[in-house]
Design an enzyme around this catalytic site. Structure first.
Site, PDB file in Angstrom:
ATOM      1  N   GLY A 122      -2.814  -7.739 -10.327  1.00  0.00           N
ATOM      2  CA  GLY A 122      -2.654  -6.752 -11.112  1.00  0.00           C
ATOM      3  C   GLY A 122      -3.055  -6.685 -12.543  1.00  0.00           C
TER       4      GLY A 122
ATOM      5  N   CYS B  22       0.774  -1.171  -0.109  1.00  0.00           N
ATOM      6  CA  CYS B  22       0.103   0.080  -0.175  1.00  0.00           C
ATOM      7  C   CYS B  22       1.004   1.151   0.077  1.00  0.00           C
ATOM      8  CB  CYS B  22      -0.875  -0.043   1.181  1.00  0.00           C
ATOM      9  SG  CYS B  22      -1.983   1.606   1.324  1.00  0.00           S
TER      10      CYS B  22
ATOM     11  N   GLY C 232      -8.567  -8.102  -8.316  1.00  0.00           N
ATOM     12  CA  GLY C 232      -9.246  -7.056  -7.412  1.00  0.00           C
ATOM     13  C   GLY C 232     -10.292  -6.360  -7.948  1.00  0.00           C
TER      14      GLY C 232
HETATM   15  C1  LIG Z   1     -10.623   0.428  -3.532  1.00  0.00           C
HETATM   16  C2  LIG Z   1      -9.139  -0.306  -3.321  1.00  0.00           C
HETATM   17  C3  LIG Z   1      -8.717  -0.610  -2.043  1.00  0.00           C
HETATM   18  C4  LIG Z   1      -7.524  -1.218  -1.900  1.00  0.00           C
HETATM   19  N1  LIG Z   1      -7.041  -1.588  -0.820  1.00  0.00           N
HETATM   20  C5  LIG Z   1      -6.116  -2.442  -0.624  1.00  0.00           C
HETATM   21  C6  LIG Z   1      -5.852  -3.035   0.846  1.00  0.00           C
HETATM   22  O1  LIG Z   1      -6.392  -2.652   1.747  1.00  0.00           O
HETATM   23  N2  LIG Z   1      -4.547  -3.740   0.751  1.00  0.00           N
HETATM   24  C7  LIG Z   1      -3.791  -4.074  -0.240  1.00  0.00           C
HETATM   25  O2  LIG Z   1      -3.094  -4.817  -0.192  1.00  0.00           O
HETATM   26  N3  LIG Z   1      -4.215  -3.795  -1.794  1.00  0.00           N
HETATM   27  C8  LIG Z   1      -5.281  -2.971  -1.803  1.00  0.00           C
HETATM   28  N4  LIG Z   1      -5.786  -2.422  -2.876  1.00  0.00           N
HETATM   29  C9  LIG Z   1      -5.027  -2.901  -4.014  1.00  0.00           C
HETATM   30  C10 LIG Z   1      -5.658  -4.276  -4.463  1.00  0.00           C
HETATM   31  O3  LIG Z   1      -5.334  -5.268  -3.688  1.00  0.00           O
HETATM   32  C11 LIG Z   1      -4.714  -4.917  -5.959  1.00  0.00           C
HETATM   33  O4  LIG Z   1      -3.339  -5.015  -5.538  1.00  0.00           O
HETATM   34  C12 LIG Z   1      -4.801  -3.859  -6.919  1.00  0.00           C
HETATM   35  O5  LIG Z   1      -6.139  -3.308  -7.059  1.00  0.00           O
HETATM   36  C13 LIG Z   1      -4.600  -4.320  -8.230  1.00  0.00           C
HETATM   37  O6  LIG Z   1      -5.136  -5.492  -8.638  1.00  0.00           O
HETATM   38  P1  LIG Z   1      -6.442  -5.438  -9.920  1.00  0.00           P
HETATM   39  O7  LIG Z   1      -5.742  -4.855 -10.890  1.00  0.00           O
HETATM   40  O8  LIG Z   1      -6.962  -6.774  -9.892  1.00  0.00           O
HETATM   41  O9  LIG Z   1      -7.601  -4.509  -9.128  1.00  0.00           O
HETATM   42  C14 LIG Z   1      -6.947  -1.786  -3.021  1.00  0.00           C
HETATM   43  C15 LIG Z   1      -7.568  -1.613  -4.496  1.00  0.00           C
HETATM   44  C16 LIG Z   1      -8.566  -0.770  -4.634  1.00  0.00           C
HETATM   45  C17 LIG Z   1      -9.183  -0.664  -5.786  1.00  0.00           C
END
Ligand SMILES: Cc1cc2nc3c(=O)[nH]c(=O)nc-3n(C[C@H](O)[C@H](O)[C@H](O)COP(=O)(O)O)c2cc1C
Length: 335
Positions: A209, A97, A230
């Protein structure tokens, strides 16, 4: 298919404000096999906050992993113990994060620069609990060379006994980008994660990702042990209904999104009776219908009606009546 699939073959990412307990309960209706993650919870909140509110979950959510944010080994060990006692199936440490608040607390992605401290954190948590301890990280931060930074982190967490590494396959740029921009702007480098897997064949490696759909997820599974989805999972939850058949060779939980939505009704009745606002649950359901007549009417009805005082299960049923069901071939459904 007769194999026993790896427990992290498909994971739903931790997402602050999104993957709360209502969201997780709903997602679990759509897939029995996915491993589901909580929002990040800081050690300060675990140790000093309202535990029932922050950490409570429904038994139906299993398997569910809790994600911790922190960098003090003793506080993480204590928090991990509390979460294990509550029944969580895995403890995950956030090393990805990029928010300012998290950097000020010296945890999250900035820990990519302190691999030895991450190793100490993992070792402390491993000593405190019997359930798996995993880490979710980036490939690097800022000026780091991802070859060196990801290898350095991997070496120490493996030595500390980590059970799996989830890699968001892009850097975090801690200076100048918002958390949201940090999910899109630094380029994805899946090859870096594939190389990590080749160099560490015994380590469970989950890629994260930009995974848009299950076909893309299946492609990654040829090279790594699991995929974490995600935003696509949250914004287009109808995709989750295909996870069990497509990735686990198991029957779908329901024959259609609408059937799954009807199964949410008893939960809504129970939660609303306990004072939860309908919108707190249904905000996670808005994207359930895709490319069917009435999908927009369903969303609009919930957006306007579910926030009103007194809204309950009937409001949700009224919204459901506006949407047609998915019209593709019927699924094999779990008994
Ligand atoms: C609204 C939101 C909140 C997120 N909160 C966290 C979190 O609390 N911890 C974390 O490790 N990643 C968090 N992420 C990142 C996601 O876990 C993930 O790594 C990121 O969205 C990339 O994956 P994706 O492209 O499939 O969305 C968050 C992402 C979004 C969109």
């Amino acid at each position: 298919m007769n194999y026993v699939p790896a427990p992290r073959r498909f994971c739903i990412a931790p997402m602050m404000e999104w993957t709360d307990r209502h969201c997780r309960f709903f997602h679990r209706l759509l897939t029995r096999r996915a491993l589901i993650y909580t929002e990040m919870i800081t050690t300060g909140a675990v140790l000093h906050g309202d535990r029932a509110r922050l950490l409570g979950f429904d038994a139906a959510e299993h398997p569910v992993a809790v994600q911790l944010g922190g960098s003090d080994p003793a506080a993480l060990a204590h928090s991990a113990r509390i979460c294990a006692d509550l029944g969580y199936d895995e403890i995950n440490l956030n090393v990805g994060c990029p928010s300012d608040r998290v950097q000020e607390g010296r945890f999250g992605a900035c820990l990519m620069a302190e691999p030895d401290l991450v190793g100490d954190c993992v070792a402390a948590m491993k000593a405190a609990v019997d359930i798996p301890v995993t880490v979710k990280c980036r490939i690097g931060i800022d000026e780091q060379n991802p070859e060196a930074s990801l290898d350095a982190l991997t070496r120490v967490v493996v030595a500390a006994g980590v059970d799996a590494l989830i890699v968001h396959a892009r850097k975090a740029w801690l200076d100048g980008l918002s958390p949201r921009e940090n999910r899109d702007i630094p380029p994805l480098d899946y090859d870096r994660v594939y190389r990590l897997k080749r160099a560490n064949p015994a380590l469970d490696i989950i890629i994260n990702g930009g995974v848009r759909d299950l076909a893309v997820a299946a492609g990654h599974l040829d090279r790594v042990d699991g995929v974490m989805m995600g935003r696509a999972a949250y914004q287009e939850p109808w995709r989750l209904l295909d996870v069990d058949p497509a990735l686990f060779g198991a029957p779908a939980t329901f024959s259609s999104p609408k059937a799954a939505a009807h199964a949410l009704v008893p939960y809504i009745e129970r939660e609303v009776a306990h004072g939860v606002r309908l919108h707190a649950i249904t905000r996670h359901v808005l994207g359930l219908f895709h490319a069917v007549p009435g999908a927009r009417a369903f969303r609009r009805h919930l957006a306007t009606e579910a926030v009103k005082p007194g809204a309950g299960a009937q409001t949700f049923l009224d919204a459901l009546a506006l949407g047609a069901d998915r019209v593709d071939a019927p699924r094999t459904v779990a008994a």
